[in-house]
Motif scaffolding. Structure first.
Motif, PDB file in Angstrom:
ATOM      1  N   LYS A 102     -36.871 -89.062  -3.685  1.00  0.00           N
ATOM      2  CA  LYS A 102     -36.706 -89.140  -2.234  1.00  0.00           C
ATOM      3  C   LYS A 102     -37.731 -88.270  -1.521  1.00  0.00           C
ATOM      4  O   LYS A 102     -38.279 -88.659  -0.481  1.00  0.00           O
ATOM      5  CB  LYS A 102     -35.287 -88.740  -1.838  1.00  0.00           C
ATOM      6  CG  LYS A 102     -34.217 -89.682  -2.359  1.00  0.00           C
ATOM      7  CD  LYS A 102     -32.823 -89.115  -2.127  1.00  0.00           C
ATOM      8  CE  LYS A 102     -31.755 -89.978  -2.763  1.00  0.00           C
ATOM      9  NZ  LYS A 102     -30.410 -89.372  -2.635  1.00  0.00           N
ATOM     10  N   ALA A 103     -37.995 -87.085  -2.075  1.00  0.00           N
ATOM     11  CA  ALA A 103     -39.002 -86.210  -1.485  1.00  0.00           C
ATOM     12  C   ALA A 103     -40.382 -86.853  -1.563  1.00  0.00           C
ATOM     13  O   ALA A 103     -41.185 -86.746  -0.624  1.00  0.00           O
ATOM     14  CB  ALA A 103     -38.997 -84.854  -2.186  1.00  0.00           C
ATOM     15  N   ILE A 124     -44.917 -89.432   5.607  1.00  0.00           N
ATOM     16  CA  ILE A 124     -45.578 -88.511   6.536  1.00  0.00           C
ATOM     17  C   ILE A 124     -47.094 -88.654   6.444  1.00  0.00           C
ATOM     18  O   ILE A 124     -47.795 -88.732   7.460  1.00  0.00           O
ATOM     19  CB  ILE A 124     -45.155 -87.060   6.251  1.00  0.00           C
ATOM     20  CG1 ILE A 124     -43.663 -86.867   6.516  1.00  0.00           C
ATOM     21  CG2 ILE A 124     -45.963 -86.083   7.119  1.00  0.00           C
ATOM     22  CD1 ILE A 124     -43.123 -85.519   6.065  1.00  0.00           C
ATOM     23  N   LEU A 125     -47.598 -88.726   5.223  1.00  0.00           N
ATOM     24  CA  LEU A 125     -49.050 -88.805   5.047  1.00  0.00           C
ATOM     25  C   LEU A 125     -49.607 -90.162   5.485  1.00  0.00           C
ATOM     26  O   LEU A 125     -50.764 -90.254   5.885  1.00  0.00           O
ATOM     27  CB  LEU A 125     -49.416 -88.512   3.596  1.00  0.00           C
ATOM     28  CG  LEU A 125     -49.103 -87.085   3.131  1.00  0.00           C
ATOM     29  CD1 LEU A 125     -49.559 -86.876   1.699  1.00  0.00           C
ATOM     30  CD2 LEU A 125     -49.739 -86.046   4.056  1.00  0.00           C
ATOM     31  N   ALA A 135     -42.732 -78.202   5.320  1.00  0.00           N
ATOM     32  CA  ALA A 135     -43.865 -77.672   4.567  1.00  0.00           C
ATOM     33  C   ALA A 135     -45.112 -78.511   4.777  1.00  0.00           C
ATOM     34  O   ALA A 135     -46.212 -77.972   4.962  1.00  0.00           O
ATOM     35  CB  ALA A 135     -43.518 -77.606   3.073  1.00  0.00           C
ATOM     36  N   VAL A 136     -44.955 -79.831   4.754  1.00  0.00           N
ATOM     37  CA  VAL A 136     -46.107 -80.712   4.989  1.00  0.00           C
ATOM     38  C   VAL A 136     -46.629 -80.519   6.405  1.00  0.00           C
ATOM     39  O   VAL A 136     -47.845 -80.461   6.636  1.00  0.00           O
ATOM     40  CB  VAL A 136     -45.727 -82.185   4.741  1.00  0.00           C
ATOM     41  CG1 VAL A 136     -46.896 -83.110   5.083  1.00  0.00           C
ATOM     42  CG2 VAL A 136     -45.319 -82.387   3.284  1.00  0.00           C
ATOM     43  N   SER A 156     -36.239 -89.191  12.307  1.00  0.00           N
ATOM     44  CA  SER A 156     -36.810 -90.538  12.273  1.00  0.00           C
ATOM     45  C   SER A 156     -37.287 -90.919  10.881  1.00  0.00           C
ATOM     46  O   SER A 156     -37.241 -92.089  10.491  1.00  0.00           O
ATOM     47  CB  SER A 156     -37.970 -90.643  13.274  1.00  0.00           C
ATOM     48  OG  SER A 156     -39.118 -89.932  12.841  1.00  0.00           O
ATOM     49  N   TYR A 157     -37.745 -89.933  10.116  1.00  0.00           N
ATOM     50  CA  TYR A 157     -38.125 -90.197   8.729  1.00  0.00           C
ATOM     51  C   TYR A 157     -36.895 -90.327   7.836  1.00  0.00           C
ATOM     52  O   TYR A 157     -36.782 -91.263   7.039  1.00  0.00           O
ATOM     53  CB  TYR A 157     -39.013 -89.069   8.197  1.00  0.00           C
ATOM     54  CG  TYR A 157     -40.423 -89.052   8.734  1.00  0.00           C
ATOM     55  CD1 TYR A 157     -41.277 -90.135   8.572  1.00  0.00           C
ATOM     56  CD2 TYR A 157     -40.915 -87.919   9.393  1.00  0.00           C
ATOM     57  CE1 TYR A 157     -42.581 -90.106   9.068  1.00  0.00           C
ATOM     58  CE2 TYR A 157     -42.215 -87.878   9.881  1.00  0.00           C
ATOM     59  CZ  TYR A 157     -43.049 -88.974   9.715  1.00  0.00           C
ATOM     60  OH  TYR A 157     -44.324 -88.936  10.194  1.00  0.00           O
ATOM     61  N   LEU A 158     -35.966 -89.394   7.978  1.00  0.00           N
ATOM     62  CA  LEU A 158     -34.845 -89.334   7.048  1.00  0.00           C
ATOM     63  C   LEU A 158     -33.931 -90.543   7.162  1.00  0.00           C
ATOM     64  O   LEU A 158     -33.373 -90.986   6.145  1.00  0.00           O
ATOM     65  CB  LEU A 158     -34.038 -88.053   7.265  1.00  0.00           C
ATOM     66  CG  LEU A 158     -34.782 -86.729   7.061  1.00  0.00           C
ATOM     67  CD1 LEU A 158     -33.802 -85.570   7.009  1.00  0.00           C
ATOM     68  CD2 LEU A 158     -35.631 -86.748   5.808  1.00  0.00           C
ATOM     69  N   ARG A 159     -33.759 -91.096   8.356  1.00  0.00           N
ATOM     70  CA  ARG A 159     -32.862 -92.240   8.476  1.00  0.00           C
ATOM     71  C   ARG A 159     -33.419 -93.476   7.766  1.00  0.00           C
ATOM     72  O   ARG A 159     -32.683 -94.443   7.545  1.00  0.00           O
ATOM     73  CB  ARG A 159     -32.530 -92.525   9.932  1.00  0.00           C
ATOM     74  CG  ARG A 159     -33.636 -93.040  10.805  1.00  0.00           C
ATOM     75  CD  ARG A 159     -33.089 -93.439  12.182  1.00  0.00           C
ATOM     76  NE  ARG A 159     -32.357 -92.370  12.810  1.00  0.00           N
ATOM     77  CZ  ARG A 159     -32.856 -91.570  13.766  1.00  0.00           C
ATOM     78  NH1 ARG A 159     -34.108 -91.740  14.181  1.00  0.00           N
ATOM     79  NH2 ARG A 159     -32.132 -90.614  14.297  1.00  0.00           N
TER      80      ARG A 159
END
Length: 317
Positions: free
Chosen positions: A71-72, A79-80, A116-117, A132-135
């Motif tokens: 998941k990470a 993100i990238l 961290a990113v 918004s990312y996690l959902r």
């Protein structure tokens, strides 16, 4: 190298970002409201996930350590993908949170990763952006907000920041096994209309308890929530844990509603704190053959939310 606008610019040098996110001991309260909204109320503890991201623009590939943190890795890629300059790198996750037990370990990993990113690449990561990312990944706990919060874990959005309670000890046991949070949240909720109305009353009680720092009331709500959750994911030792809590003089029993852990809450400012923790620990070990103690996080008084959308915090153990 070419910038995102096609002009020649200076070489992009790798950077390192480090951040953390705390976990929780289950939830003080979790259920469904009359309108059908799922919610939980967090219980932050002094256990953390630590994420370190080292960017490497020359690598063009991503590595996650340990490699089972899928998941990470997905979050890192998301993100990238939004970053204007292609970049690879290594993400290292270290955690003191047990996995699959109800300690929000996955949520803490993801929140720490996003921060961290962001730190490494100079990307702002306010809570709304992280949500918004996690959902897009999984139902998520509210650990991206400091303090005790009411959170819609399925929609991945804050309902309300409730505040803070003075630190408590949690004397806990693990019933064994693990729970897949994603699979658990697909289960239909067996709660009646009466149950949903009771959850609304419990949320109102807990909101007021946090406002006035009433640990006994918070413990009573946690115990009732644990009992109601028996209809969804029963804990075989709950009745005996409640009896042990009463014998100990604890505040109440808190459970991981979608996990395998239960704990007795003890006020750390109680003059009888040491005796109560020893009594609870002995009883827990006799009951389950294992025992572990945790400390809830206390947060600073004053305005809850700072300019960056995060609660002003000073942790105490």
């Amino acid at each position: 190298m070419l910038t995102e606008r096609g002009r020649v610019g200076p070489p992009y040098r790798g950077m390192t970002g480090v951040s953390t996110a705390f976990g929780t001991f289950g939830e003080l309260l979790q259920g469904v409201l009359p309108g059908g909204e799922d919610f939980l109320v967090t219980l932050p503890i002094a256990r953390w996930s630590v994420a370190t991201f080292r960017s490497d623009p020359a690598a063009r590939r991503l590595r996650v350590v340990p490699d089972h943190k899928h998941k990470a890795r997905r979050l890192l890629s998301m993100i990238l993908d939004d970053h204007p300059v292609p970049v690879g790198g290594v993400l290292v996750l270290e955690s003191t949170l047990p996995e699959g037990k109800g300690f929000a370990s996955s949520s803490a990993d993801l929140v720490a990763t996003a921060r961290a990113v962001g730190n490494a690449l100079g990307i702002a990561m306010p809570p709304a952006r992280i949500e918004s990312y996690l959902r897009r990944i999984e139902p998520t706990d509210g650990v991206l907000y400091d303090g005790i919060v009411a959170f819609d874990h399925r929609r991945v959005e804050l309902r309300r920041a409730l505040g803070a309670l003075h630190p408590m000890s949690v004397v806990g046991i693990d019933e064994g096994g693990t729970v897949d949070t994603v699979a658990f949240n697909r289960l239909p909720k067996p709660f009646s209309d009466a149950d949903r109305r009771e959850y609304a009353r419990l949320l109102a009680r807990l909101t007021e308890a946090v406002r006035v720092d009433d640990l006994a009331e918070a413990g009573a709500v946690a115990t009732r929530s644990a009992v109601l959750n028996q209809a969804l994911r029963p804990k075989r030792t709950l009745d005996r844990m409640i009896a042990l809590c009463e014998e100990t003089g604890g505040l109440g029993v808190v459970v991981a509603h979608s996990g395998t852990s239960l704990g007795i809450l003890v006020d750390r400012s109680d003059p009888q704190w040491s005796r109560k923790v020893v009594h609870a620990s002995r009883g827990c070990f006799a009951l389950a053959g294992n025992v572990a103690t945790y400390v809830t996080l206390g947060f600073s008084a004053g305005p809850l939310m700072g300019r960056n959308g995060r609660m002003r915090v000073s942790t105490t153990e």
